[in-house]
Scaffold this motif. Structure first.
Motif, mmCIF file in Angstrom:
data_model
loop_
_atom_site.group_PDB
_atom_site.id
_atom_site.type_symbol
_atom_site.label_atom_id
_atom_site.label_comp_id
_atom_site.label_asym_id
_atom_site.label_seq_id
_atom_site.Cartn_x
_atom_site.Cartn_y
_atom_site.Cartn_z
ATOM 1 N N ASP A 391 0.800 -1.213 0.000
ATOM 2 C CA ASP A 391 0.000 0.000 0.000
ATOM 3 C C ASP A 391 0.842 1.275 0.000
ATOM 4 O O ASP A 391 0.394 2.319 -0.461
ATOM 5 N N SER A 392 2.046 1.190 0.549
ATOM 6 C CA SER A 392 2.933 2.359 0.605
ATOM 7 C C SER A 392 4.366 1.886 0.468
ATOM 8 O O SER A 392 4.666 0.691 0.600
ATOM 9 N N ASP A 393 5.260 2.827 0.201
ATOM 10 C CA ASP A 393 6.672 2.470 0.098
ATOM 11 C C ASP A 393 7.174 1.889 1.413
ATOM 12 O O ASP A 393 7.933 0.903 1.425
ATOM 13 N N ALA A 394 6.766 2.502 2.525
ATOM 14 C CA ALA A 394 7.214 2.030 3.833
ATOM 15 C C ALA A 394 6.736 0.602 4.092
ATOM 16 O O ALA A 394 7.486 -0.235 4.616
ATOM 17 N N GLN A 395 5.495 0.310 3.732
ATOM 18 C CA GLN A 395 4.971 -1.034 3.951
ATOM 19 C C GLN A 395 5.656 -2.045 3.024
ATOM 20 O O GLN A 395 5.936 -3.179 3.427
ATOM 21 N N ALA A 403 9.916 -10.613 5.682
ATOM 22 C CA ALA A 403 9.975 -11.907 4.994
ATOM 23 C C ALA A 403 11.392 -12.451 5.015
ATOM 24 O O ALA A 403 11.612 -13.643 5.280
ATOM 25 N N GLN A 404 12.360 -11.603 4.767
ATOM 26 C CA GLN A 404 13.751 -12.033 4.807
ATOM 27 C C GLN A 404 14.148 -12.487 6.212
ATOM 28 O O GLN A 404 14.826 -13.497 6.389
ATOM 29 N N ALA A 405 13.716 -11.718 7.221
ATOM 30 C CA ALA A 405 14.078 -12.042 8.602
ATOM 31 C C ALA A 405 13.441 -13.342 9.069
ATOM 32 O O ALA A 405 13.967 -14.008 9.968
ATOM 33 N N THR A 441 1.029 -17.031 1.296
ATOM 34 C CA THR A 441 0.431 -16.952 2.636
ATOM 35 C C THR A 441 1.255 -16.053 3.544
ATOM 36 O O THR A 441 0.701 -15.209 4.277
ATOM 37 N N LEU A 442 2.565 -16.198 3.505
ATOM 38 C CA LEU A 442 3.432 -15.369 4.337
ATOM 39 C C LEU A 442 3.303 -13.900 3.973
ATOM 40 O O LEU A 442 3.176 -13.036 4.859
ATOM 41 N N LEU A 443 3.324 -13.597 2.692
ATOM 42 C CA LEU A 443 3.241 -12.199 2.262
ATOM 43 C C LEU A 443 1.905 -11.579 2.656
ATOM 44 O O LEU A 443 1.848 -10.416 3.083
ATOM 45 N N ARG A 447 1.397 -8.443 5.159
ATOM 46 C CA ARG A 447 0.667 -7.234 4.760
ATOM 47 C C ARG A 447 -0.365 -6.851 5.823
ATOM 48 O O ARG A 447 -0.510 -5.669 6.155
ATOM 49 N N GLN A 448 -1.062 -7.854 6.324
ATOM 50 C CA GLN A 448 -2.045 -7.569 7.368
ATOM 51 C C GLN A 448 -1.384 -7.076 8.645
ATOM 52 O O GLN A 448 -1.861 -6.173 9.313
ATOM 53 N N ARG A 449 -0.232 -7.651 8.965
ATOM 54 C CA ARG A 449 0.469 -7.300 10.190
ATOM 55 C C ARG A 449 1.059 -5.892 10.119
ATOM 56 O O ARG A 449 1.183 -5.213 11.139
ATOM 57 N N THR A 450 1.445 -5.450 8.916
ATOM 58 C CA THR A 450 2.081 -4.138 8.774
ATOM 59 C C THR A 450 1.112 -3.052 8.348
ATOM 60 O O THR A 450 1.521 -1.920 8.082
#
Length: 452
Positions: A391-395, A403-405, A441-443, A447-450
């Protein structure tokens, strides 16, 4: 073979097999603790050598945990495929052979196999069958070889002896490249001395393809570089609209097809229509063919032109025009084309198409799921690349970093039209539909978490 040597190689095989067997359980990117442990390598060079078994143990115990699991099923970065079992097995045998695969005299076996591999490559990619195929270390090195041949030919047409007189006073060769050309093409041009500031950029459309309506002027001193598979969108320059114009003007056309050229073997071969009209091409094996690293191809329609540009005959080591040492940069070289042969032999025409088509389908299905979950999919997903923004650059940045972490998957960042995005590449033969489902599923969860 000496008993100690046999034992050492057997132990290396045991450790390598254990590593491969556990690849699916490894973190996609090494943990911080594993990376920190690499500091143990930072020691003075020992005066007394260690036992070979100890050297091997140190490598495995310290370095294996700090490797990126790009040979696994959940790595979606940089269009990197995993190594097919047949290709990995061939690499082990080639290492045992330890051949200087420069010519027939040094290795009849390597010479014979690489000739067949070259022929199969032109068949698979449906390129002119009498083209020269040089097996080089990377697409960068192979691009350099092709562009060196191109410049030599373009200057010869102007009556200039490049080999004898070099570049001082030579007619200028104009270089036109796509505004979205890959950095490796620019690197090769820079090394060859063309000068980055003197390159002429061909404007691109919204998909990253060269726009035929805005193609710069071409002439008989022009080197035009096009691409099959734009690195972010996976799109192809419109070859049928561009190459005939270039050829009519007398220009040389080179195509960077590091991964996209393999689409010629897929059910979407029409995407690459017209690419066969070019003068030279480069492609990688470690990307979509899923062969090991250090195996790329320089392909040139004018076989004599590539051989003349790369010739390395010496009074003590002459060889045929099409010997591998006369088709690429290296004089002493490993038999890197054998693994390419093994991959093609194991897959066959149908198997290669099935592999590529599976990735094409997975990419489309992944894009559809992410789009339905609210992500912005920025490309048309014509190939195996899915270009995504939140939704945004920050997100977007936060999702990629999280995801990497997680260690579950890995993919890298990119910029598209000046804003952050991330690119998901479907390239590995190990990647199943379940792996793609887990990625989606992870992505979606991230997205919901951020969400703000």
């Amino acid at each position: 073979m000496h008993t100690d040597e046999q034992s050492l190689l057997a132990e290396a095989d045991r450790r390598a097999l254990a590593y491969t067997a556990g690849i699916a359980e490894r973190p996609a990117f090494p943990r911080t603790s594993a990376i920190a442990a690499l500091s143990a390598f930072n020691e003075p060079w020992p005066a007394q050598g260690r036992a070979a078994g100890q050297v091997l143990q140190q490598l495995d115990d310290l370095a294996s945990p700090a490797t990126v699991a790009s040979n696994g099923p959940r790595y979606f970065g940089f269009v990197i495929g995993a190594t097919l079992p047949a290709a990995a097995a061939a690499e082990r045998l080639v290492l045992a052979w330890d051949q200087c695969a420069s010519s027939f005299d040094n290795s009849p076996a390597a010479d014979a196999i690489e000739r067949v591999a070259g022929r199969w490559i032109t068949e698979a990619l449906d390129l002119p069958r009498d083209s020269a195929v040089g097996f080089g270390t990377s697409a960068t090195a192979c691009t350099l070889a092709c562009l060196a041949a191109a410049r030599r030919v373009l200057l010869a047409r102007q009556g200039w002896d490049f080999d004898g007189d070099g570049l001082n006073g030579a007619p200028e060769v104009r270089v036109v490249i796509s505004a979205s050309a890959h950095i490796t093409v620019k690197k090769a041009l820079r090394i060859l001395g063309f000068g980055i500031n003197r390159l002429i950029l061909a404007p691109t459309d919204e998909h990253g393809r060269v726009d035929p309506r805005q193609l710069p002027e071409l002439d008989e001193r022009t080197l035009l570089c096009l691409q099959a598979g734009e690195v972010n969108t996976g799109e192809f320059d419109p070859f049928l609209a561009l190459i005939p114009r270039a050829k009519a003007a007398g220009a040389w056309v080179h195509v960077d097809g590091a991964f996209g050229l393999w689409a010629r073997c897929s059910g979407q071969a029409q995407l690459v229509d017209g690419v066969e009209l070019a003068d030279s091409w480069t492609t990688d094996g470690h990307k979509w063919l899923n062969s090991p690293y250090d195996g790329a191809m320089a392909i040139c329609r004018d076989a004599a032109a590539l051989a003349a540009a790369m010739n390395s005959d010496a009074v003590y080591a002459t060889a045929s025009q099409d010997a591998q040492k006369n088709l690429n940069l290296e004089f002493s070289r490993r038999a890197r084309g054998v693994a390419i042969w093994a991959a093609l032999a194991a897959l066959g025409r149908d198997g290669l198409r099935e592999l590529l088509d599976r990735h094409l389908r997975q990419a489309r299905e992944l894009a559809e799921r992410l789009r339905a979950a609210g992500f912005e999919v920025l490309n048309r997903v014509v190939l195996n690349q899915v270009l995504v923004r939140a939704d945004s650059d920050a997100q977007t940045l936060a999702i990629r970093e999280a995801a990497q972490a997680s260690g579950q998957v890995w993919f890298g960042p990119t910029l598209w039209q000046g804003r952050p995005a991330f690119r998901l590449s479907l390239s590995s033969w190990r990647t199943t539909d379940a792996d793609v489902d887990s990625l989606a599923t992870l992505l979606i969860e991230l997205r919901q978490r951020t969400a703000v």
